[in-house]
Scaffold this motif. Sequence first.
Motif: not given
Length: 364
Positions: A145-150, A177-189, A197-206
């Motif tokens: 939730x909040x501000x999320x960067x992708x 144009x590449x044979x590498x595996x694409x990954x999507x990353x998400x970071x919550x500010x 204060x704690x930092x936000x969560x970070x996720x990544x998924x193939x």
Amino acid sequence: MPEILAALSNIRTVEEMIAAFRDEQHSRRLLESMVWPDGRICPACGYKRSIALAGRDTGKRRARPGLYQCSSGDCRFQFTVTTHTPLHSTKLPMRVWLKAMWLLLQSDKGLSSVRLAEALGVSQPTAWRMGHALRLMVARENMLVGTVEIDHFHLGGSPRKRPDDPPPGRGRKGQANTDKTPVMAMVQRPTDVTPGAPSGDARAAVVTSLSARASERVTEAQIELGAHLMSDEWKAFMAIGESFTKHETVKHSSGEYVRDAVHVNSVEGFNSRVRRTIAGVFHHISPQHADLYFHEIGFRWSQRVVTGNVIRKTRHGRESVRTLWSRVPPALQLTNVFRTATGRQMRRSPHGGIIIKSAVAVFG
């Protein structure tokens, strides 16, 4: 629980860790307090009342230490602290598991199975499964939730050059144009930058591809639609941004990387952390197990607290406020690791690998 936190907060060095986890009975009680912070819960039905079965030392019945029985008349399930967790049916002592978790969390970028096996005196396949047990337990299901960067990046090295084959994507319409595996990353500010204060969560998924449909499936499962989304001008992100309450972008193609508070520097920093971790520690991870490694790296990213703010000057003389972070001690991270262990089950496959039976915390 306060007594457990006080005991764990005193563990700072390797010698203190060995002294704290040297006794098997104490290690089991410590693990029970972290898995059941509010009292024992039956892993089969969720009933909150149970009885401890008599051990072998009493002479009444031959029950192993730490065995309990659910008090529900419809259940009567017998369980231990490791039942229905990644530690289910383990033959290793609890003190070995706690030492392994502390060593894995102590390193900034993780620990390879070869080095963990040498430190614990176990085989490399055993250390490999112990590492995956930690990665399964630190997976988080809460929505961002909040501000999320992708952002996105590619996993893997360059393919072998074959003179007779054309380069990927050249001269073939629709081919990647590449044979590498694409990954999507998400970071919550972080929502607050005051000290403590704690930092936000970070996720990544193939993902299967970097198309709008594949990216949307990931964002729907990880990010609330009411979040403030930030990304670059990638066409897939522009499409999925219409589903969110607010979406802002920076145009990297035009040399724009920061516009006031609009940027994706946090998620790009997380992407760099993933690449450095793989290159420096694991050297190679398979796409089949990549999500487990992303759980571990994202968990390390979130185990930080704000220690203060400082004013820095750029090379052009402009002043900016930088946030200073401090890592949570590894022993205190253990409470966050085992809190959602129940319900996440991992079994050994017939070929020596692992099978994830459940990735959702049922009770806790």
